[in-house]
Design an enzyme around this catalytic site. Structure first.
Site, PDB file in Angstrom:
ATOM      1  CB  THR A 554      -0.859   0.081   1.276  1.00  0.00           C
ATOM      2  OG1 THR A 554       0.001   0.387   2.383  1.00  0.00           O
ATOM      3  CG2 THR A 554      -1.570  -1.224   1.558  1.00  0.00           C
ATOM      4  CE  LYS A 578       9.132   5.732  -2.908  1.00  0.00           C
ATOM      5  NZ  LYS A 578       7.853   5.752  -3.607  1.00  0.00           N
ATOM      6  CD  GLU A 605      16.729  -3.038  -3.811  1.00  0.00           C
ATOM      7  OE1 GLU A 605      16.771  -1.811  -3.997  1.00  0.00           O
ATOM      8  OE2 GLU A 605      17.711  -3.715  -3.493  1.00  0.00           O
ATOM      9  CB  ALA A 610      10.348  -0.297  -9.391  1.00  0.00           C
ATOM     10  CG  LEU A 612      16.106  -0.540 -11.399  1.00  0.00           C
ATOM     11  CD1 LEU A 612      16.534   0.903 -11.681  1.00  0.00           C
ATOM     12  CD2 LEU A 612      16.660  -1.468 -12.464  1.00  0.00           C
ATOM     13  N   GLY A 663      -0.167   3.899 -14.481  1.00  0.00           N
ATOM     14  CA  GLY A 663       0.279   3.436 -13.160  1.00  0.00           C
ATOM     15  C   GLY A 663       1.686   3.879 -12.801  1.00  0.00           C
ATOM     16  CD  GLU A 666       3.643   6.935  -4.727  1.00  0.00           C
ATOM     17  OE1 GLU A 666       2.766   6.479  -3.971  1.00  0.00           O
ATOM     18  OE2 GLU A 666       4.749   6.384  -4.883  1.00  0.00           O
ATOM     19  CG  ASP A 677       7.960   9.180  -4.964  1.00  0.00           C
ATOM     20  OD1 ASP A 677       7.639   8.639  -3.884  1.00  0.00           O
ATOM     21  OD2 ASP A 677       8.297   8.550  -5.978  1.00  0.00           O
ATOM     22  CE  LYS A 681      11.094   6.542  -5.893  1.00  0.00           C
ATOM     23  NZ  LYS A 681      10.799   6.524  -7.312  1.00  0.00           N
TER      24      LYS A 681
END
Ligand code: ADP
Ligand code: ASP
Ligand code: MG
Length: 814
Positions: A554, A578, A605, A610, A612, A663, A666, A677, A681
């Site tokens: 989610t 995240k 991860e 995604a 990677l 998709g 978000e 976002d 990261k």
């Protein structure tokens, strides 16, 4: 001559009794048979229940009596539909004696051990008579011989001791003159020398058979039951348990003593010295090999032969600084307990002699405490020792094997396996012979402990992973599909048995302890119970399965808020969400600490690229001693998609809409477009590089228009994209003029991080980044000039699902 014994389930119904008669008939073609039978399954318990009710002045004892009566009548009628008068006559007489006895107990409200033995004896008396008479009706050469006439004991009611000299003579002389093929004898029951009815202890029919086998010095004793032998562990609790072909007397004794109910512990004694093997067979599957218990050396490779468990244990702890100085302390302690007839199952003593722990049956705990506290009254008053502390609802689990002493590290493996699964060990005991290592744990952990230990010692080739997935939307759905497709491969190639136990979306959830059948998982979720985050956690926790992994698919803050709860239960967490990792630094650290403390992996991860392997690579660099100096990255698949498709012939709004539809963003596109976002990261990468940083520490030069930044809702935001088309076209035009590509870049350098839109000139590694690709360049001490580069699709449901999947497999390979 052969001695066979059939247990309660084997004689528990007319259908099963017919199976028993068939087996006996076959054996009788070649041999004479002594056949010991238990009471019809469940009858001993019911007799005791009726007795207890009557003693407590509860008239419901009559109902229990009627149930007992009906069970017997039904079986008699089914076995002998045409000719049952003689059987009924005897059974009716016995049942009216039983009824009188129960009425007597009711009247005087007393049920002494002596009366209790009289009461339970009806079970075997009835079953043996019914079976023998049924055989006679079928023209088979059979007789019933009442064991009470030949097995003679002392008067220790409920668990009497056998007088072997009288008993053996009786058995020999009876069988010398018996001239029928099959003798049916009731198990469990006996008489004292003064002629009172006694019993050999619950489960004692096995023992009766062993006594007869030893007295007659037969070649083999066969115990027929409802499972195909003695299993590696209790087959009711561990599905993967399997029958052991051969086992030594000592191993069988240890296993049965520590709870393998399939064999009553004293059974081995009479046959051991005479070297008579015991063969355990399954009445329901007569062709199954079963287990042979003997002195033969086995060729098993595993040093551990079996694992057993006894429930309903209490631990009594006696401690006090004055214990060392008390003369004959242990002697007095054990004498006190022995006088009260309290059986001590396990003893451990700290080497300092400051404390001693005793495992006893829960029912004896209070009595033991009061006896010991009284015996040491003076020492307690002088504060030399403390009154006994009782802990209850415990179980003992024991690893058993003759060869364990020749192998090092077994106890280490046992305890680390339990520890990894968050199973707390209250006490440990290892016999000097090293045939047995036992541990006391909470009753509620037994199933998990047996399953993990079984996997460790008997199925070392496959590891079971139990997965609980929350959020089976777009990415979650792909994950389940990927698992469905790969399950077989994982089992065969990686020896991972991946089972999905729980699935939930925001509305409903479904659980199956044995693994959800993934063929129609969507339907099962749709028809599941109402989902709540707490409910999902509670259910996952209560199932208490080993190697449990909670998978968060989610983007929900409340779900992330529960990770600590999962980790504290030693449940691993795999998340593409995240929020937790980019939340307050203290929370991130707490989760990391909990993961270490509870041995529960926390993997995320997919938080950065995604599918990677960015975090994994970073962790490997650091673990191998490298140091990250700088990170340059394009980390937003969605922003990349947007800027790769946006130009002077498209509209910014349309491109963003398309990214959302495919998709790549978000659910709220502002999270991507505002740069938040990406900032999250790079924050995660900085933290994983060992830097203490929070989101506010990252400078974010947003490219959004003012109204876009201020919009209050997703719809408003989309409207600003239409209104401010010019703003976005200007960004494009400037880059075009400078012969550059627009890329949203994240940088980490010298402990600082920033994110923002940049015009990237031709020739730069970021320049040709296509579609929704991500790229990360790690500059490290070992890669100072040419960075380690990871590049590839960084968004999309399939790759994100495969990133989650890879984290799950990482845990499996651990
Ligand atoms: P019977 O009525 O035939 O004497 P029991 O119920 O006394 O049978 O014993 C058989 C049962 O013992 C099995 O059904 C199983 O549930 C239980 N059991 C516990 N541990 C083991 C084990 N290690 N191997 C086989 N059975 C076991
Ligand atoms: N019927 C007795 C019991 O249930 C003895 C036996 O079945 O072994 O304990
Ligand atoms: Mg039994």
């Amino acid at each position: 001559m052969k001695v066979l014994k059939f247990g309660g389930t084997s004689v528990g119904s007319a259908k099963n009794i017919n199976k028993v008669i068939n087996i006996l008939n076959k054996y009788a073609q070649k041999d004479t048979i002594a056949c010991v039978v238990s009471a019809i399954g469940g009858i001993t318990d019911k007799l005791l229940l009726a007795g207890k009710l009557a003693q407590n002045k509860d008239v419901n004892f009559k109902d229990t009596f009627n149930t007992i009566k009906n069970i017997h009548f039904d079986i008699i009628n089914e076995l002998n539909p045409d000719n049952n008068n003689s059987i009924l006559e005897y059974v009716e007489t016995k049942l009216s004696e039983l009824e009188n006895l129960l009425n007597g107990i009711y009247l005087i409200n007393e049920l002494s051990p002596k009366t209790s033995d009289k009461l339970v004896s009806f079970g075997e008396l009835l079953s043996s008579f019914i079976i023998a008479e049924t055989m006679k009706n079928r023209k088979l050469s059979a007789e019933r011989k009442n064991s009470q006439d030949i097995i003679i004991t002392n008067s220790d009611f409920t668990k009497a001791e056998v007088n072997y000299s009288i008993t053996n003579t009786n058995i020999e002389s009876y069988f010398k003159t018996a001239n029928h093929k099959v003798t049916i004898l009731p198990g469990f029951i006996s008489n004292s020398q003064s002629g009172e009815q006694t019993t050999l202890g619950r489960g004692g029919s096995d023992f009766t058979a062993a006594i007869i086998a030893a007295a007659l010095k037969v070649e083999q004793l066969e115990i027929w039951t409802d499972v195909s032998g003695m299993f590696t562990t209790n087959p009711k609790l561990v599905k993967q348990a399997y029958p052991i072909d051969k086992i030594s007397y000592q191993e069988a004794m240890e296993l049965s003593h520590f709870g393998a109910k399939v064999l009553y512990p004293p059974t081995v004694q009479p046959v051991l010295d005479l070297d008579i093997p015991i063969h355990i067979k399954n009445t329901m599957k007569p062709d199954a090999v079963g287990t042979v218990i003997s002195n033969d050396k086995t060729n098993s490779t595993s040093p551990v032969k079996g694992i057993s468990n006894i429930g309903n244990i209490s631990l009594l702890t006696l401690q006090g600084s004055g214990m060392i100085g008390i003369p004959g302390f242990s002697k007095r302690l054990f004498e006190t307990l022995s006088q009260e007839k309290i059986n001590i199952i396990l003893i451990t003593q700290a080497s300092s002699e400051h404390s001693i722990c005793l495992g006893v049956e829960q029912k004896d705990a209070e009595m033991a405490k009061s006896a010991v506290d009284t015996a040491f009254e003076n020492e307690i008053a002088l504060n030399k020792i403390d009154p006994i502390i009782i802990e209850s609802n415990l179980s003992i689990i024991a690893l058993v094997g003759d060869n364990m002493k020749n192998h090092q590290g077994i106890s280490g493996k046992m305890f680390s396996t339990l520890g990894k699964n968050n199973i707390n060990i209250r006490a440990i005991a290892q016999g000097a012979s090293e045939k047995n290592i036992s541990a006391v744990i909470a009753e509620s952990d037994v199933k998990k402990a047996l399953n993990t230990l079984h996997e460790q010692f008997f199925e070392s080739k496959t590891k079971q992973l139990n997965v609980f997935i929350t959020g089976v939307g777009n990415v979650g759905e792909r994950l389940v599909e990927q698992i469905k497709q790969q399950r077989k491969y994982l089992k065969e190639n990686l020896k991972i048995n991946l089972r999905v136990i729980g699935l939930a979306n925001s509305r409903t959830m479904v659980f199956n302890e044995d693994g959800i059948d993934l063929k129609n998982w969507k339907e099962q979720v749709a028809n599941g119970e109402k989902a709540t985050l707490e409910g999902f956690f509670e259910k996952t926790k209560s199932l208490n399965l080993r190697n449990s992994i909670f998978v968060d698919v989610t983007a929900n803050k409340d779900v992330a808020g529960l990770y600590a709860n999962y980790l504290r239960q030693s449940i691993g967490v795999v998340a593409c969400n995240k929020i937790a990792c980019s939340s307050d630094y203290e929370n991130y650290k707490l989760l990391k600490r909990l993961s270490l403390k509870y041995n529960a992996p926390y993997l995320f991860e997919t938080n950065v690229g995604a599918g990677l392997p960015i975090i994994d690579t970073l962790n490997n660099l650091i673990a191998s001693g490298d140091k990250i100096t700088s990170i340059q990255a394009v980390l937003s698949g969605s922003l990349n998609f947007v800027f790769n498709n946006f130009n002077d012939s498209t509209k910014f709004y349309d491109v963003v809409k398309q990214a959302a539809a495919e998709g790549y963003t978000e659910p709220d596109p502002r999270i991507d477009l505002s740069g938040v976002d990406v900032a999250r990261k790079i924050l995660i990468l900085a933290r994983e590089s060992g830097v203490k940083m929070n989101l506010e520490d990252i400078s974010n030069a947003s490219f959004l228009s003012d109204s876009g930044l201020k919009s209050n809702s997703v719809d408003d935001f989309y409207q600003t994209l239409i209104d401010d088309e010019n703003h976005y076209q200007n960004l494009f035009a400037s880059a075009k003029t400078n012969n550059c590509q627009l890329k949203y870049v994240a940088q980490f350098n010298e402990g600082k991080a920033n994110v923002g839109l940049q015009e990237i000139p031709e020739g730069h590694p970021f320049y040709n980044l296509e579609g929704k690709d991500n790229i990360v360049m790690f500059y490290t001490q070992r890669y100072p000039e040419q960075p380690m580069i990871i590049k590839g699709a960084g968004a999309g449901a399939d790759v994100t699902a495969s990133g989650l999947f890879a984290d799950i497999i990482r845990i499996g390979n651990d």
